[in-house]
Structure formats: structure tokens, C-alpha cells
Design a protein around this motif. Sequence first.
Motif, PDB file in Angstrom:
ATOM      1  N   GLN A 261      25.251 -39.758   8.817  1.00  0.00           N
ATOM      2  CA  GLN A 261      25.787 -40.932   9.506  1.00  0.00           C
ATOM      3  C   GLN A 261      27.263 -41.150   9.167  1.00  0.00           C
ATOM      4  O   GLN A 261      27.625 -41.314   8.017  1.00  0.00           O
TER       5      GLN A 261
ATOM      6  N   GLY B 202      24.404 -39.308  14.406  1.00  0.00           N
ATOM      7  CA  GLY B 202      25.385 -40.270  13.910  1.00  0.00           C
ATOM      8  C   GLY B 202      26.653 -39.659  13.356  1.00  0.00           C
ATOM      9  O   GLY B 202      27.471 -40.358  12.754  1.00  0.00           O
TER      10      GLY B 202
ATOM     11  N   ARG C 146      19.445 -37.684   8.201  1.00  0.00           N
ATOM     12  CA  ARG C 146      20.349 -38.466   9.051  1.00  0.00           C
ATOM     13  C   ARG C 146      21.131 -39.526   8.277  1.00  0.00           C
ATOM     14  O   ARG C 146      22.240 -39.866   8.660  1.00  0.00           O
TER      15      ARG C 146
END
Length: 190
Positions: free
Chosen positions: A87, A111, A83
Motif C-alpha cells: 500500500q 494499492g 497488500r
Amino acid sequence: MGNVCRTAAIALCLWSVFMHFSRLSALGVNELLYFRVISPEEIGYLFSAAPAKDFGGTFTSFYDEIFLVPADPADGCSELTDREILQGQVILVERGGCSFVQKARNVEEAGGKAVLIADNAEDNDSQYLDMVTDGSTAKPSIPALFLLGRDGMMIRRSLQRQALPWAVISIPVNVSALASFPFKQPPWTL
């Protein structure tokens, strides 16, 4: 005289591109969104993608250099790993395994700024699909775009061959401003 010929050549090229993309699908050229791969150079082309029909957001900003990161898992049907890398980036997922909406929701939860869903038919170099909602009430708000299977495969293959974690892209690209940079279509779509 040289500038007049150059302008005429550019206009002819733009018309050719318009006619090419008009023949590719039922979508008009204005209904496609374009992005340009900056790096790796071997796939430094202008690609087209079809926005989802009834879910997802629109681009409110132009991203001159943003990462296009392949999802893990590739189909984007479960929670995405890494992640930190995802992002604020555009995420490339493969079609299949779950709905387009679920894929976009998973990217948004990780994200991501947008999702490119590449057709899982790697020989598809001309047929855009209409991505529609799956009937769920929780719709993603990030842009969701359908990418031709051959384009997705060539991007992933180039990244794998060069052991790169992402491509650098510009999105969206205004095709009416094509004269401001060299226009290169993927050779497999010509």
C-alpha cells in the motif's frame, strides 16, 4: 580555483552520463526516469527506467523516501500478496507471464503508487523495451516503468542476501540537480 575545477568536473561527469545513457538505447536521456536507492547501501546507485509508451500515469509528486517492494508473486500476473506492505509503495515485478498492462493493473489494485517492471533477461544491462498497451480498455493510471534486467536482478539479490523486505528509494530524481548529491551509477553498467 578549486570551485571552478570542481564545477568543470561535475559538468564533464554529467556529459559523460548523458552520452552513456544516449548510447544505451533509442531513448533520449530526457525520456528516461531516474531513481536513487538509498538503502541498502551496497546498491546505493542512481538507476534509470523507461516509462511505458501508451499507458500508465506520470509522477505528480517527488518521493524522497519510499519503499521499493518486490512483488509476490514475482511476475505480478495474479493477485499480489502482502497488500498491507504494498500500500502506497513502488512495486518491483519481473517481466514475463502476462502483459505489462496486467502487471500494472495488479499493482494498482494492490494499492501501489508505481510499478517497476524489470526485464527477465538478467544479463540485459543496456536494452530498454517499449512497454505498450495490450489492447485492453481498462488501463492503469499509476506510473509504469521498464527497468533493465541486470538492475532488477542486482536489487533483488541484495535484498535477498540481507533478508530485507524492501529497498528505500527516491523517485523521480532530477538528473539536472546531480551536483546536490554524490552521483553513483551501478558499476555493472559502466
